[in-house]
Design a protein around this motif. Structure first.
Motif, PDB file in Angstrom:
ATOM      1  N   TYR A 162      24.847  38.370  49.248  1.00  0.00           N
ATOM      2  CA  TYR A 162      26.123  37.810  48.816  1.00  0.00           C
ATOM      3  C   TYR A 162      26.280  38.060  47.309  1.00  0.00           C
ATOM      4  N   GLY A 163      27.522  38.312  46.883  1.00  0.00           N
ATOM      5  CA  GLY A 163      27.753  38.411  45.442  1.00  0.00           C
ATOM      6  C   GLY A 163      28.331  39.731  44.999  1.00  0.00           C
ATOM      7  N   ASP A 164      29.488  40.129  45.573  1.00  0.00           N
ATOM      8  CA  ASP A 164      30.181  41.263  44.958  1.00  0.00           C
ATOM      9  C   ASP A 164      31.141  40.705  43.903  1.00  0.00           C
ATOM     10  N   LEU A 165      31.762  41.602  43.161  1.00  0.00           N
ATOM     11  CA  LEU A 165      32.577  41.145  42.034  1.00  0.00           C
ATOM     12  C   LEU A 165      33.679  40.187  42.479  1.00  0.00           C
ATOM     13  N   GLU A 166      34.375  40.535  43.549  1.00  0.00           N
ATOM     14  CA  GLU A 166      35.506  39.701  43.984  1.00  0.00           C
ATOM     15  C   GLU A 166      35.045  38.325  44.479  1.00  0.00           C
ATOM     16  N   GLU A 167      33.922  38.298  45.177  1.00  0.00           N
ATOM     17  CA  GLU A 167      33.394  37.000  45.636  1.00  0.00           C
ATOM     18  C   GLU A 167      33.066  36.102  44.450  1.00  0.00           C
ATOM     19  N   LEU A 168      32.445  36.690  43.438  1.00  0.00           N
ATOM     20  CA  LEU A 168      32.040  35.880  42.283  1.00  0.00           C
ATOM     21  C   LEU A 168      33.255  35.439  41.468  1.00  0.00           C
ATOM     22  N   LEU A 169      34.252  36.308  41.362  1.00  0.00           N
ATOM     23  CA  LEU A 169      35.477  35.916  40.643  1.00  0.00           C
ATOM     24  C   LEU A 169      36.170  34.774  41.384  1.00  0.00           C
ATOM     25  N   ALA A 170      36.170  34.849  42.724  1.00  0.00           N
ATOM     26  CA  ALA A 170      36.779  33.766  43.509  1.00  0.00           C
ATOM     27  C   ALA A 170      36.026  32.455  43.273  1.00  0.00           C
ATOM     28  N   LEU A 171      34.707  32.517  43.355  1.00  0.00           N
ATOM     29  CA  LEU A 171      33.897  31.299  43.112  1.00  0.00           C
ATOM     30  C   LEU A 171      34.209  30.692  41.750  1.00  0.00           C
ATOM     31  N   ALA A 172      34.241  31.572  40.742  1.00  0.00           N
ATOM     32  CA  ALA A 172      34.451  31.092  39.365  1.00  0.00           C
ATOM     33  C   ALA A 172      35.839  30.488  39.199  1.00  0.00           C
ATOM     34  N   SER A 173      36.811  31.022  39.926  1.00  0.00           N
ATOM     35  CA  SER A 173      38.148  30.445  39.774  1.00  0.00           C
ATOM     36  C   SER A 173      38.267  29.142  40.576  1.00  0.00           C
TER      37      SER A 173
END
Ligand SMILES: [Zn+2]
Length: 289
Positions: A162-173
């Motif tokens: 787990y942890g592509d750029l979009e997933e992490l950006l979603a989590l952070a937002s």
């Protein structure tokens, strides 16, 4: 124009993953001294095999880092999987992230990173929910303990993680206090050699600033090293000179974006490549074509 050039030559700090090889001793306080002697300005304290640090040692490392103006970050244990099928492993994973944050707080480190989970056979959207819910619990606990370190799941190097750029950006937002740690070498290796051009790096940074705001680029936590990969993603870290990692264009993109924060080098000889990148970065003029 103008006023920005009066600040420090670079707001991006370069440093080593762990104690640099030239350090006389293997402890973190000696590592901080060695980092400063090299002319670098950051170090990641590695808790990759477990979070163990005594209070008095943490205090010593902290005061050394403050005295020498070395920014500290922490890397959590490898043995974390928030999506494990075993409830015991999920609970232990949450505890390992909390313990990393607690240690970071004692060290005066401002950011922690870790590899959050494996997809196993699950749907990525479901794994995202699981990681999200765990991180919400983690942030609630840290809030109660009055710990405000940045919690940064890392962009991981294998498509099974787990942890592509979009997933992490979603989590952070979605969660306050959570940000991505962008490992640009993983970003390259995860897709078996993609994401290695100036345009690719610019696109990633512009997505980051679009989702999290332009100010988020002032305070990045990055990993960069040489890397070997297969169609299954990351195989191992290499020296930059032995790999195809296009660090020069990455650094150009970071300079152009006025990026700040901490860039940690995880090459086998951490200090050699951290210095190589710092030297190159300081030579780049702002507006490159
Ligand atoms: Zn990592």
């Amino acid at each position: 124009m103008g006023n920005k050039s009066k600040t420090r030559p670079s707001d991006l700090r370069f440093g080593t993953a762990g104690v640099p090889p030239s350090s006389k001793k293997a402890d973190s306080a000696s590592g901080v001294e060695a980092v400063a002697a090299l002319g670098l300005s950051a170090m990641e304290v590695e808790f990759v095999y477990g979070v163990r640090i005594k209070d008095e040692i943490a205090a010593k490392v902290r005061s050394k880092a403050e005295e020498l103006d070395i920014a500290l970050t922490c890397h959590g244990p490898y043995y974390i999987n928030l999506n494990s099928k075993e409830p015991k492993i999920r609970t232990a994973s949450i505890k390992r992230i909390l313990d990393t944050a607690r240690a970071a707080d004692k060290l005066g480190a401002h950011s922690i990173t870790f590899h959050a989970a494996f997809y196993l056979k699950d749907n990525p959207a479901k794994v995202h929910r699981v990681v999200h819910d765990s991180l919400v619990r983690i942030m609630e606990t840290l809030d109660k303990e009055d710990i405000s370190v940045q919690v940064r799941p890392e962009l991981t190097g294998k498509p099974s993680q787990y942890g592509d750029l979009e997933e992490l950006l979603a989590l952070a937002s979605e969660i306050e206090g959570v940000w991505p740690c962008i490992d640009f070498s993983h970003y390259h290796a995860r897709y078996a050699g993609e994401n290695n051009s100036l345009e690719d790096f610019e696109r990633a940074l512009s997505r980051y600033s679009k989702v999290l705001g332009k100010k988020a680029l002032d305070d990045l936590h990055l990993h960069v090293s040489g890397i070997a990969y297969t169609p299954k993603g990351e195989r191992k870290h290499l020296q930059l000179k032995d790999s195809d990692m296009n660090y020069r264009d990455l650094l150009r993109a970071l300079k152009k974006a006025s990026a700040g924060g901490v860039l940690i080098c995880e090459s086998p000889d951490t200090e050699r490549d951290a210095l190589l990148m710092q030297r190159f970065f300081l030579r780049i003029r702002k507006y490159v074509h």
